[in-house]
Design a protein around this motif. Structure first.
Motif, PDB file in Angstrom:
ATOM      1  N   PHE A   1       1.017  -0.751   0.228  1.00 44.17           N
ATOM      2  CA  PHE A   1      -0.023   0.100  -0.069  1.00 44.17           C
ATOM      3  C   PHE A   1       1.006   1.173   0.075  1.00 44.17           C
ATOM      4  CE2 PHE A   1      -2.617   3.125   2.306  1.00 44.17           C
ATOM      5  CZ  PHE A   1      -3.837   3.666   0.962  1.00 44.17           C
TER       6      PHE A   1
ATOM      7  N   ALA B   1     -12.088  12.121   8.805  1.00 50.00           N
ATOM      8  CA  ALA B   1     -12.095  11.129   9.389  1.00 50.00           C
ATOM      9  C   ALA B   1     -10.195  10.106   9.125  1.00 50.00           C
ATOM     10  CB  ALA B   1     -12.885   9.263   9.528  1.00 50.00           C
ATOM     11  N   GLY B   2      -9.494  10.214  10.214  1.00 46.33           N
ATOM     12  CA  GLY B   2      -8.550   9.476   9.251  1.00 46.33           C
ATOM     13  C   GLY B   2      -8.694   8.121   8.429  1.00 46.33           C
ATOM     14  N   SER B   3      -8.985   7.285   9.006  1.00 45.36           N
ATOM     15  CA  SER B   3      -9.353   6.532   8.654  1.00 45.36           C
ATOM     16  C   SER B   3     -10.373   5.647   8.273  1.00 45.36           C
ATOM     17  CB  SER B   3      -7.847   4.862   8.914  1.00 45.36           C
ATOM     18  OG  SER B   3      -8.039   3.786   8.202  1.00 45.36           O
ATOM     19  N   ILE B   4     -11.251   4.717   7.173  1.00 45.28           N
ATOM     20  CA  ILE B   4     -12.158   4.654   7.154  1.00 45.28           C
ATOM     21  C   ILE B   4     -12.395   2.867   7.152  1.00 45.28           C
ATOM     22  CG2 ILE B   4     -14.539   4.824   6.119  1.00 45.28           C
ATOM     23  CD1 ILE B   4     -14.031   8.141   5.580  1.00 45.28           C
TER      24      ILE B   4
ATOM     25  N   THR C   1     -14.585  -5.561   8.256  1.00 45.60           N
ATOM     26  CA  THR C   1     -13.324  -5.004   8.798  1.00 45.60           C
ATOM     27  C   THR C   1     -13.494  -4.411   9.793  1.00 45.60           C
ATOM     28  OG1 THR C   1     -14.200  -3.895   6.219  1.00 45.60           O
ATOM     29  CG2 THR C   1     -12.074  -2.536   7.549  1.00 45.60           C
TER      30      THR C   1
ATOM     31  N   THR D   1      -3.033  -0.701   5.350  1.00 43.66           N
ATOM     32  CA  THR D   1      -3.153   1.103   5.752  1.00 43.66           C
ATOM     33  C   THR D   1      -2.324   1.501   6.391  1.00 43.66           C
ATOM     34  OG1 THR D   1      -5.235   0.863   7.429  1.00 43.66           O
ATOM     35  CG2 THR D   1      -5.426   1.072   4.980  1.00 43.66           C
TER      36      THR D   1
ATOM     37  N   SER E   1      -4.125  11.182   7.308  1.00 39.52           N
ATOM     38  CA  SER E   1      -3.632   9.984   7.995  1.00 39.52           C
ATOM     39  C   SER E   1      -1.734   9.931   7.286  1.00 39.52           C
ATOM     40  CB  SER E   1      -4.318   8.608   7.553  1.00 39.52           C
ATOM     41  OG  SER E   1      -3.501   8.456   6.240  1.00 39.52           O
TER      42      SER E   1
ATOM     43  N   ILE F   1      -5.806   6.541  -4.814  1.00 40.39           N
ATOM     44  CA  ILE F   1      -5.427   4.711  -4.708  1.00 40.39           C
ATOM     45  C   ILE F   1      -6.026   4.190  -4.498  1.00 40.39           C
ATOM     46  CG2 ILE F   1      -3.194   3.191  -4.220  1.00 40.39           C
ATOM     47  CD1 ILE F   1      -1.410   6.273  -3.978  1.00 40.39           C
TER      48      ILE F   1
ATOM     49  N   LEU G   1      -5.968  -0.428  -4.119  1.00 39.24           N
ATOM     50  CA  LEU G   1      -5.347  -1.483  -4.670  1.00 39.24           C
ATOM     51  C   LEU G   1      -5.722  -3.128  -3.392  1.00 39.24           C
ATOM     52  CD1 LEU G   1      -2.935  -2.219  -2.429  1.00 39.24           C
ATOM     53  CD2 LEU G   1      -1.619  -0.309  -3.921  1.00 39.24           C
ATOM     54  N   ASP G   2      -5.856  -4.248  -4.255  1.00 40.87           N
ATOM     55  CA  ASP G   2      -5.777  -5.403  -3.531  1.00 40.87           C
ATOM     56  C   ASP G   2      -4.469  -5.729  -2.442  1.00 40.87           C
ATOM     57  OD1 ASP G   2      -8.646  -4.679  -3.689  1.00 40.87           O
ATOM     58  OD2 ASP G   2      -8.702  -7.570  -4.648  1.00 40.87           O
TER      59      ASP G   2
ATOM     60  N   ARG H   1      -9.331  -4.368   0.519  1.00 42.86           N
ATOM     61  CA  ARG H   1      -9.210  -3.723  -0.296  1.00 42.86           C
ATOM     62  C   ARG H   1      -8.415  -2.582   0.368  1.00 42.86           C
ATOM     63  NH1 ARG H   1     -10.734  -1.322  -5.428  1.00 42.86           N
ATOM     64  NH2 ARG H   1      -9.763  -3.532  -5.818  1.00 42.86           N
ATOM     65  N   CYS H   2      -7.300  -1.742   0.589  1.00 41.97           N
ATOM     66  CA  CYS H   2      -6.992  -0.427   0.705  1.00 41.97           C
ATOM     67  C   CYS H   2      -7.262   0.601  -0.391  1.00 41.97           C
ATOM     68  CB  CYS H   2      -5.663  -1.204   0.566  1.00 41.97           C
ATOM     69  SG  CYS H   2      -5.326  -2.124   2.253  1.00 41.97           S
ATOM     70  N   GLU H   3      -7.244   1.503  -0.011  1.00 42.75           N
ATOM     71  CA  GLU H   3      -7.680   2.884  -0.690  1.00 42.75           C
ATOM     72  C   GLU H   3      -6.624   4.575   0.326  1.00 42.75           C
ATOM     73  OE1 GLU H   3     -12.147   1.043  -2.394  1.00 42.75           O
ATOM     74  OE2 GLU H   3     -12.133   2.920  -1.390  1.00 42.75           O
ATOM     75  N   LEU H   4      -6.382   4.971  -0.928  1.00 41.22           N
ATOM     76  CA  LEU H   4      -5.897   5.899  -0.128  1.00 41.22           C
ATOM     77  C   LEU H   4      -6.714   7.602  -0.568  1.00 41.22           C
ATOM     78  CD1 LEU H   4      -3.571   7.689   1.793  1.00 41.22           C
ATOM     79  CD2 LEU H   4      -2.635   8.266  -0.658  1.00 41.22           C
ATOM     80  N   HIS H   5      -7.606   8.480  -0.664  1.00 39.16           N
ATOM     81  CA  HIS H   5      -8.368   9.488  -0.830  1.00 39.16           C
ATOM     82  C   HIS H   5      -7.790  10.262  -0.701  1.00 39.16           C
ATOM     83  CE1 HIS H   5     -12.819   6.641  -1.281  1.00 39.16           C
ATOM     84  NE2 HIS H   5     -11.389   5.750  -1.253  1.00 39.16           N
TER      85      HIS H   5
ATOM     86  N   PHE I   1      -7.097  11.166   3.622  1.00 31.58           N
ATOM     87  CA  PHE I   1      -7.755   9.247   4.170  1.00 31.58           C
ATOM     88  C   PHE I   1      -7.465   8.284   3.891  1.00 31.58           C
ATOM     89  CE2 PHE I   1     -12.555   9.284   3.101  1.00 31.58           C
ATOM     90  CZ  PHE I   1     -11.931  10.289   2.707  1.00 31.58           C
ATOM     91  N   THR I   2      -7.253   7.478   4.629  1.00 31.35           N
ATOM     92  CA  THR I   2      -7.364   5.957   3.736  1.00 31.35           C
ATOM     93  C   THR I   2      -8.875   5.554   3.969  1.00 31.35           C
ATOM     94  OG1 THR I   2      -6.512   4.385   5.772  1.00 31.35           O
ATOM     95  CG2 THR I   2      -4.470   5.717   4.335  1.00 31.35           C
ATOM     96  N   VAL I   3      -9.121   3.511   2.893  1.00 33.39           N
ATOM     97  CA  VAL I   3     -10.415   3.290   2.961  1.00 33.39           C
ATOM     98  C   VAL I   3     -10.361   2.211   3.304  1.00 33.39           C
ATOM     99  CG1 VAL I   3     -12.595   3.490   2.602  1.00 33.39           C
ATOM    100  CG2 VAL I   3     -11.643   5.178   2.239  1.00 33.39           C
ATOM    101  N   GLN I   4     -10.536   1.529   4.449  1.00 34.36           N
ATOM    102  CA  GLN I   4     -10.402  -0.305   3.736  1.00 34.36           C
ATOM    103  C   GLN I   4     -11.539  -1.268   3.183  1.00 34.36           C
ATOM    104  OE1 GLN I   4      -7.669  -0.545   7.234  1.00 34.36           O
ATOM    105  NE2 GLN I   4      -8.728   1.024   6.920  1.00 34.36           N
TER     106      GLN I   4
END
Lengths: 430, 430
Positions: A94, A341-344, A350, A361, A376, B103, B105-106, B112-116, B386-389
């Motif tokens: 990541f 939000a910092g991380s969702i 999850t 992450t 983040s 971003i 990606l798995d 699944r991890c994402e950067l928003h 921020f990140t999303v998973q």
């Protein structure tokens, strides 16, 4: 947890209900300043003495030797090493995806502008000690440092330093490990000593002493920059009546067990779910080793009953949580409206723990409402951006007259003259 | 300028020679805190009163009306408007290229991890007043705010507010313009008043009062974040014997005319060039309106004679200048080795002024040595990451056991339990 109907609260009560507990500050400034001064004056000798008096540890050297590292690594179990490998692999994947691309373009013909990225040269990582050996913190801080290309990565953790921390630090490419904790560790990394490298930026969590020391060294240009402001950990969960109350209770408790000042908030349109979660909390609390801590945190925590998920989103945006868990029938549908939000964490499968350890992450996140403006932790925090420009004679002829006029408007003659001189020279050459 | 042979200096003298003048600090803390307290308590009435007493301006409203803006815009000349358009076009082009890509990606199958990226909601821009109407500052602060997607962009500038500032602010999409200056302007934007929007982050330069106020509001979580630490402007020029002494003198003077505390450094292996530059400085100074200011700045400034360009690069890296100008036969050849500069200007046809106004790069740069860790202002400063998973059952089965073991190692039972409960549920469903 206390259950409150959001719409029954006045605006003032709503604001009050989302207020975070005041940070325990004050009183430490002078003591921390004193520790920093001692370290700056006394170097290694002062650090060894502070470690003896504050951490009650006798060491003649601060840096772990290769032999000590080898021995610590040997004592770490194979299963734990495998778990660390899996986490490292995901975190690397990541964070590698965050490597930036340089930008280079001509804004006008002959006017080349570029954005470059460069690793911060030397970084220092702080990993707290205490009862829990924070292996995950080592990974979260060291992996992006290495991927970013930092030249030197050092780590401080208070004695007795845990084997798994030592193993993980080496595995993640840390160059030097120091058995140093508290304000003295921060001071050592910010100003350097005979054996501790002076770094440009310090990363990592810590207690009130560490936080105050980070604050002090970061306000001194000769000290070191820091990652982000600190605050107690917190989670907000948005759930509807499709959510599993046991899962939610376990997520709330994951946060509550961090410390008595952890904040835990549940927002749901479902009265039934709120009651089920409270029942599940009691049941699960009974089995936790840190039940006392979690119970204290929960006593300050709240469930808000809202009208609908749109209102839940509004409440979350107003609170700006560090961790935001969404357990609804269609969690991703809420994502476009979720801010601050910092991380969702989306959906039933999850839990926050996956992001704390191994999804990939980073678990270093802005808390205490700072997620409105802070990011983040990511690769970008280990690099700096700078710009480059290069004009051809054509480029200067094109934008020079505009620069001259703008400089004249700002009454900056010399700025104008730097262009005029060059344009005159070009005229002569032509 | 004083000419010093670098290699004749001891290490201590070298360090001393690159030291910046101490910042004029202290004494203002209490007065600024008092102004901030007044604004928080008194709102608009306090702001109007402070503007009357501190800025000697009588206004019954703080926000400029549409009519006032129209009238100001009408008074700006056509030539200046054209120059502003050209600058805006280049600045927009360079900053638009900085728009980030999400971003997703798995990291493992089902993980699944994402950067928003998200704009900071409300931002406040501060544009100093005084003799020079800083039109360029308006463009540099407002254009990235709009491109980043900030919902509300407000601007404060002390009375009497200059027509060109008003025109440029509107042209760059600023939503509200307030005639407010100093610490009271910063306080108004950080905490809001009846007519001033409370913002999340404050950008822009200012005098010692503004700087102290930015410092104070940024250390309050209920205040506002700020762009970067402040310090006097500075330039370092690396030149060889192919450089034009007149050009270099004009670039040094562009910096020196900013203020008596501006720092100006020339590093060159050529004794002849150093002498020529000193002669050119005297010649050009005679024609400058701000000659007195520039002369004061130059009296504190230094030329270092070095062995070769490699040593010049090392000196520059140690100093970490805000602006770095490279006037050598092959300026781009040095680029890979240049570290720690806010913005770099390559070659004879690239005076600093082009970056100050119209090349497209941002002129808001880390100074006072902060370029070791801070970045030049860019689109990224107006956004947060921020990140999303989101895990599928497959994903949780894959990484769950590693998370359980890592959580157990850190003695965080509830973290482990949040995964165990879910894995048990999946087992039952299977």
């Amino acid at each position: 947890m206390n259950i409150l109907e959001w719409n029954q609260l006045s605006i003032t009560e709503q604001t009050q209900a989302l207020r975070r507990p005041a940070l325990a500050q004050g009183g430490r400034e002078a003591q921390v300043a004193d520790i920093i001064a001692k370290v700056r004056q006394g170097g290694d000798a002062a650090l060894i003495e502070l470690t003896r008096t504050l951490d009650r540890a006798e060491r003649s050297t601060l840096q772990l030797s290769e032999q000590e590292i080898d021995e610590a690594a040997d004592r770490v179990g194979t299963d734990l090493k495998a778990a660390i490998e899996l986490a490292i692999s995901n975190i690397e994947t990541f964070h590698r995806a965050q490597l930036p691309t340089h930008i280079a373009l001509d804004t006008s013909p002959g006017v080349r502008c570029e954005l470059h990225f460069q690793p911060i040269e030397k970084v220092g990582l702080y990993v707290p000690g205490g009862s829990a050996p924070l292996v995950s913190t080592v990974m979260m801080l060291a992996i992006p440092a290495r991927l970013a290309g930092c030249e030197r990565v050092v780590l401080c953790s208070p004695p007795p330093i845990n084997d798994a921390i030592v193993y993980t630090a080496r595995r993640c490419g840390v160059d030097a490990i120091y058995t140093l904790g508290g304000a003295q560790a921060v001071a050592a990394m910010a100003y350097g000593s005979e054996s501790v490298t002076k770094v440009d930026k310090i990363f990592g969590p810590g207690n009130a002493w560490v936080t105050e020391a980070k604050q002090q060294v970061s306000s001194d240009v000769n000290g070191a920059a820091i990652d982000m402001p600190a605050g107690p950990s917190e989670v907000l969960v948005i759930a509807d009546d499709t959510a599993d109350a046991d899962f939610i209770a376990s997520d709330l408790l994951s946060q509550a067990e961090h410390g008595p000042d952890s904040q835990v908030i549940l927002v749901t349109p479902s009265n039934a779910l709120a009651d089920q979660v409270n029942a599940a909390l009691e049941q699960q609390l009974a089995q936790l080793s840190r039940a006392d801590i979690a119970r204290q945190a929960l006593s300050e925590s709240r469930t808000f009953i809202c009208d609908d998920l749109a209102q839940a989103v509004a409440i979350s945006n107003a609170y700006a949580p560090e961790h935001l868990i969404v357990q609804t029938a269609e969690p991703r549908a809420l994502l476009p409206d979720l801010k601050n939000a910092g991380s969702i964490f989306l959906g039933a499968w999850t839990p926050e723990s996956v992001g704390d350890y191994a999804s990939g992450t980073n678990h270093t996140l802005p808390t205490y409402g700072y997620s409105r403006t802070y990011s983040s932790l990511g690769l970008a925090d280990y690099q700096r951006r700078f710009t480059v420009q290069e004009l051809t004679p054509t480029g200067l002829r094109a934008i020079g007259p505009a620069v001259e006029l703008l400089a004249a408007t700002e009454t900056l003659d010399a700025h104008k003259n730097a262009v005029s001189l060059r344009l005159a020279k070009l005229e002569k050459q032509a």
